[in-house]
Design an enzyme around this catalytic site. Structure first.
Site, PDB file in Angstrom:
ATOM      1  N   HIS A  77       1.138 -14.431  12.060  1.00 41.09           N
ATOM      2  CA  HIS A  77      -0.205 -14.096  12.550  1.00 41.09           C
ATOM      3  C   HIS A  77      -1.011 -15.359  12.848  1.00 41.09           C
ATOM      4  O   HIS A  77      -2.234 -15.311  12.874  1.00 41.09           O
ATOM      5  CB  HIS A  77      -0.979 -13.268  11.515  1.00 41.09           C
ATOM      6  N   ALA A  89      -1.205 -13.242  18.911  1.00 38.51           N
ATOM      7  CA  ALA A  89      -0.370 -13.963  19.878  1.00 38.51           C
ATOM      8  C   ALA A  89       1.085 -14.022  19.433  1.00 38.51           C
ATOM      9  O   ALA A  89       1.998 -14.064  20.263  1.00 38.51           O
ATOM     10  CB  ALA A  89      -0.915 -15.374  20.087  1.00 38.51           C
ATOM     11  N   GLU A 124       5.042  -4.176  22.677  1.00 41.21           N
ATOM     12  CA  GLU A 124       4.385  -5.158  23.543  1.00 41.21           C
ATOM     13  C   GLU A 124       4.987  -5.209  24.942  1.00 41.21           C
ATOM     14  O   GLU A 124       4.263  -5.370  25.926  1.00 41.21           O
ATOM     15  CB  GLU A 124       4.426  -6.549  22.892  1.00 41.21           C
TER      16      GLU A 124
END
Length: 334
Positions: free
Chosen positions: A126, A81, A57
Site C-alpha cells: 500500500h 497504486a 483492476e
C-alpha cells in the site's frame, strides 16, 4: 480545501459540466472511496455515473478504455497504486496505443487516479511509488500534484484531455503538507496558501512545471511529497535553492528545468521512489544533455532505497530534509 476536497471538487465540477464524465472503481460509489475522494458523488449523480466495481483492476481499466473509445470520459480509481499491475497491460498495450494504432479514429480519454507513496503504515502493498513505469510508456501522460490548488486544476485538465492520463495522488499530502521531519502534516491545508482553491472550473496545464521557490545557487527538481521536503531542506540549510515542482512528470516542462540549471549551475534531483531506474535517472540524463557546459558540480540524486518497501524503516527510507540538505551542501562545495 484539503487535497481530498480539491479532488472531489474537480470531479463534481466536471460531472456537472459534462455528462460524458463517469467515475468508478472499488468502493468509489456508495462508500465514497477509501480516502473519501468520491464521497457524495453517487448520491448527487446517480449509480449510472458513479458506481462500484468488482476487485478487478484489469477489468476496471479495460472497461474505461472501451467507454472512452465510444465517447465517454471515464475517471477510474485504483484504490492504491500498488494494485495497478494487473491493469498495466491494458494501459501500456491498449490505452497508450489506441490513438496511433487506429490512425486517430479512436482515442482513450481516460483518467486513472491512484493514491501513491508511503507514510500511512500501509506496508509493502500500500506504499509504492510506481511513476517510472508509466513515464516510460509513449502515449501515456503522468501527473502528480503536491498541493490542493494544483490537484484540482490538473485533474480537470486530465479529464478533458483526449489522451490517457495517470493521475498519481501522494497520500501523505491528502490532509496537509509534509516536511519530512514529522510523521503527520506539519500544518493543516487550511493555513496554506496553495489550499485557496476556487469552487468552480479552472485548469492547470498538464505540461507545465512550477517554480515553488526561486533561487540562484542550485536547482532542486522534485515532485509530489518531496516538494515539501526540499523546501524544508533549503530553508534549514540557508542555501539559495530554486525548487521546481514538475507537476507533469511526462511530458516534461523541459524549458523550465534547463533554464533554471543553466542559471544556477548546480542540480539536485529528489523523489520518493527507488533510486535505480527511477524518473530521476531520466531527469539527470536530460540535465547532462542540455546543461553540461553550465554545470559547476556533478548532479546529485536523493531517493528511496533500492529495496522492497521497508515498512519497519519507512521513515529512514524516505528522502528527508537531512539527506536532501546534505546533497545540497555537497554540490555547493564541489
Amino acid at each position: 480545501m484539503t487535497m481530498v476536497q480539491a479532488i472531489r471538487s474537480a470531479l463534481d465540477v466536471m460531472m456537472a459540466r459534462d455528462e460524458r464524465v463517469v467515475a468508478f472503481g472499488e468502493d468509489v460509489g456508495y462508500f465514497g472511496g477509501v480516502f473519501r475522494c468520491t464521497e457524495g458523488l453517487q448520491a448527487k449523480y446517480g449509480k449510472q455515473r458513479c458506481f462500484d466495481t468488482p476487485i478487478c483492476e484489469s477489468g476496471i481499466v479495460g472497461t474505461a478504455i472501451g467507454m472512452g473509445a465510444y465517447g465517454l470520459h471515464p475517471v477510474v480509481e485504483i484504490q492504491f497504486a500498488d494494485y495497478v499491475y494487473p491493469a498495466y497491460d491494458q494501459l501500456a498495450s491498449e490505452a497508450a496505443r489506441l490513438r496511433h494504432r487506429s490512425a486517430g479514429e479512436f482515442t482513450a480519454p481516460i483518467t486513472v487516479r491512484m493514491p501513491c507513496g508511503g507514510g500511512i503504515y500501509g506496508g509493502q502493498t500500500h506504499s509504492q511509488s510506481p511513476e517510472a513505469i508509466f513515464t516510460q510508456v509513449c502515449g501515456l501522460r503522468t501527473v502528480m500534484p503536491c498541493n490542493p490548488y494544483d490537484a484540482k486544476g490538473l485533474l480537470i485538465a486530465s479529464i478533458e484531455c483526449e489522451d490517457p492520463v495517470i493521475f498519481l495522488e501522494p497520500k501523505r499530502l491528502y490532509n496537509g503538507p509534509f516536511d519530512g521531519h514529522h510523521e503527520r502534516p506539519v500544518t493543516p491545508w487550511a493555513r496554506h496558501p496553495q489550499a485557496a482553491v476556487p469552487e468552480g472550473y479552472y485548469q492547470v496545464p498538464l505540461d507545465s512545471a512550477a517554480i515553488v521557490r526561486p533561487g540562484a545557487a542550485v536547482t532542486v527538481i522534485t515532485y509530489g511529497t518531496t516538494v515539501h521536503v526540499a523546501l524544508c531542506a533549503a530553508s534549514e540549510t540557508g542555501i539559495d535553492a530554486e525548487v521546481i515542482d514538475l507537476r507533469s512528470l511526462w511530458p516534461l516542462d523541459l524549458d523550465t528545468l534547463v533554464n533554471s540549471v543553466r542559471k544556477t549551475g548546480r542540480c539536485v534531483i529528489v523523489h520518493e521512489a527507488t533510486l535505480s531506474c527511477g524518473l530521476g535517472a531520466e531527469l539527470l540524463a536530460l540535465v547532462q544533455e542540455h546543461c553540461f557546459y553550465h554545470l559547476e558540480a556533478p548532479v546529485e540524486r536523493v531517493a528511496g532505497w533500492d529495496t522492497p518497501y521497508p515498512h519497519a524503516q519507512e521513515w529512514a527510507y524516505f528522502p528527508g530534509p537531512g539527506r536532501v540538505g546534505a546533497a545540497l551542501k555537497r554540490v555547493m562545495e564541489a
